[in-house]
Design a protein around this motif. Sequence first.
Motif, short mmCIF file in Angstrom:
data_model
loop_
_atom_site.label_atom_id
_atom_site.label_comp_id
_atom_site.label_asym_id
_atom_site.label_seq_id
_atom_site.Cartn_x
_atom_site.Cartn_y
_atom_site.Cartn_z
N GLY A 1 6.16 -33.85 -64.99
CA GLY A 1 6.58 -32.59 -64.37
C GLY A 1 5.61 -32.15 -63.29
O GLY A 1 6.03 -31.71 -62.21
N VAL A 2 4.33 -32.25 -63.57
CA VAL A 2 3.32 -31.88 -62.57
C VAL A 2 3.43 -32.79 -61.35
O VAL A 2 3.37 -32.33 -60.20
N ALA A 3 3.64 -34.09 -61.60
CA ALA A 3 3.77 -35.05 -60.49
C ALA A 3 5.01 -34.73 -59.65
O ALA A 3 4.96 -34.76 -58.41
N ALA A 4 6.13 -34.39 -60.32
CA ALA A 4 7.35 -34.05 -59.59
C ALA A 4 7.14 -32.78 -58.75
O ALA A 4 7.61 -32.69 -57.61
N THR A 5 6.43 -31.82 -59.32
CA THR A 5 6.17 -30.58 -58.60
C THR A 5 5.32 -30.85 -57.36
O THR A 5 5.61 -30.33 -56.27
N LEU A 6 4.28 -31.65 -57.50
CA LEU A 6 3.43 -31.97 -56.36
C LEU A 6 4.20 -32.75 -55.30
O LEU A 6 4.01 -32.53 -54.09
N GLY A 7 5.09 -33.64 -55.74
CA GLY A 7 5.91 -34.38 -54.78
C GLY A 7 6.84 -33.45 -54.02
O GLY A 7 7.03 -33.60 -52.81
N GLY A 8 7.40 -32.48 -54.73
CA GLY A 8 8.27 -31.50 -54.08
C GLY A 8 7.51 -30.66 -53.07
O GLY A 8 8.02 -30.38 -51.97
N GLY B 1 10.38 -30.10 -61.78
CA GLY B 1 9.03 -30.35 -62.26
C GLY B 1 8.48 -29.23 -63.11
O GLY B 1 7.81 -29.47 -64.13
N VAL B 2 8.77 -27.98 -62.74
CA VAL B 2 8.32 -26.84 -63.54
C VAL B 2 8.92 -26.88 -64.93
O VAL B 2 8.25 -26.65 -65.94
N VAL B 3 10.22 -27.19 -65.01
CA VAL B 3 10.89 -27.26 -66.31
C VAL B 3 10.29 -28.39 -67.16
O VAL B 3 10.01 -28.21 -68.35
N LEU B 4 10.07 -29.56 -66.55
CA LEU B 4 9.48 -30.67 -67.29
C LEU B 4 8.06 -30.34 -67.75
O LEU B 4 7.68 -30.63 -68.89
N ALA B 5 7.27 -29.74 -66.87
CA ALA B 5 5.87 -29.47 -67.18
C ALA B 5 5.71 -28.41 -68.26
O ALA B 5 4.78 -28.46 -69.07
N SER B 6 6.62 -27.47 -68.31
CA SER B 6 6.43 -26.32 -69.20
C SER B 6 7.35 -26.32 -70.41
O SER B 6 7.16 -25.51 -71.31
N GLY B 7 8.34 -27.21 -70.44
CA GLY B 7 9.39 -27.02 -71.42
C GLY B 7 9.49 -27.91 -72.63
O GLY B 7 10.51 -27.85 -73.31
N PRO B 8 8.50 -28.76 -72.99
CA PRO B 8 8.68 -29.61 -74.17
C PRO B 8 8.90 -28.83 -75.45
O PRO B 8 9.51 -29.32 -76.38
N GLU B 9 8.39 -27.60 -75.50
CA GLU B 9 8.50 -26.82 -76.72
C GLU B 9 9.87 -26.19 -76.89
O GLU B 9 10.15 -25.53 -77.89
N LEU B 10 10.76 -26.35 -75.91
CA LEU B 10 12.08 -25.73 -76.02
C LEU B 10 12.86 -26.24 -77.22
O LEU B 10 13.70 -25.54 -77.75
N GLY B 11 12.54 -27.47 -77.66
CA GLY B 11 13.21 -28.01 -78.83
C GLY B 11 12.43 -27.78 -80.09
O GLY B 11 12.75 -28.33 -81.13
N ALA C 1 15.32 -32.71 -46.57
CA ALA C 1 14.03 -32.98 -47.21
C ALA C 1 13.51 -31.75 -47.94
O ALA C 1 13.01 -31.84 -49.08
N VAL C 2 13.62 -30.58 -47.30
CA VAL C 2 13.16 -29.35 -47.94
C VAL C 2 14.00 -29.05 -49.17
O VAL C 2 13.49 -28.64 -50.22
N GLY C 3 15.32 -29.26 -49.07
CA GLY C 3 16.20 -29.03 -50.22
C GLY C 3 15.84 -29.92 -51.39
O GLY C 3 15.79 -29.47 -52.55
N ILE C 4 15.57 -31.20 -51.11
CA ILE C 4 15.16 -32.13 -52.18
C ILE C 4 13.82 -31.70 -52.77
O ILE C 4 13.62 -31.73 -53.98
N GLY C 5 12.91 -31.26 -51.89
CA GLY C 5 11.60 -30.81 -52.36
C GLY C 5 11.71 -29.60 -53.26
O GLY C 5 11.04 -29.54 -54.31
N LEU C 6 12.55 -28.63 -52.91
CA LEU C 6 12.74 -27.45 -53.74
C LEU C 6 13.31 -27.83 -55.10
O LEU C 6 12.88 -27.31 -56.14
#
Length: 280
Positions: free
Chosen positions: A267-274, A129-139, A118-123
């Motif tokens: 991304g924020v939702a995934a981070t909070l779930g983790g 989630g961090v990548v999704l939340a912060s990375g739309p500008e990568l393209g 569970a901890v591994g999945i959360g990490l």
Amino acid sequence: MVALLALGSSLVWGTSDFAGGLLAKRIAAVRVVAVAQIGGLLTMCVVLGIRVAQGVAIADGPWYLYGALAGLTGAVGLVCFYAALSMGTMGVVSPIASMGAVVPVAAGLATGDRIGVAVGIGLALMVFGVVLASGPELGGGAGRTPVLLAFVAAVAFGLSLFCMDRAAEVDVIPALWAMRIASVSALLLAWRFWPGGPVGARVPRRDVPIIMLVGVGDLAANALFSFAAAQGMVSVVSVLGSLYPVVTLIWARVLLDERLRPVQVAGVAATLGGIALVVG
């Protein structure tokens, strides 16, 4: 308690980075970091002085070595991070820089840290989630310079977190003091002997207290991370402590009215779930 301390470090780091990034848009990054670190050093001198006055002994061990290494690598990371943020590429810089957590996580797992499923999945969810939340500008056609600076910052931050963990195992307070001694010394030397001087405006006197407050925030985040690392597994603490891009993103939404894209909300939702999986 360990998870709350590590999450607290992310909250404070994200807030400090948001403020430091804004300041670095009009003041040379190395100057912002130098003045901020001086603020942290003054605070640590007071804290260490109080501890010595109370007669609390300083532990024997290489806290000064690991503390100094953490300070030097952290200073390099902050200068590169703020310089990249000053170019207006926060959405590119934050996710790359946060990946510095891979260094202490790998070190922790290699040296015996064991985590549950569970901890591994959360990490994994938090990193994703961090990548999704912060990375739309990568393209979005980001320039090479900010991306290169972000990668340098990631490696430097990762090494700094690793050294902070080792220093915290010996004695947190004097290690944090050694961090600031090393970082301030290196930054002042760079400020003084940089050929032609650092690019960017000088520090207005009216901004000195604000920048020093940013440094106190960075110091507080370091302290929270160090106390968490001293009590828990560095592989878990490092990921929890590297969620600051999400915090920075939320501040940008609240204070600068930057709109969140659907992928960022996910991304924020995934981070909070983790976080829920790790803390629970």
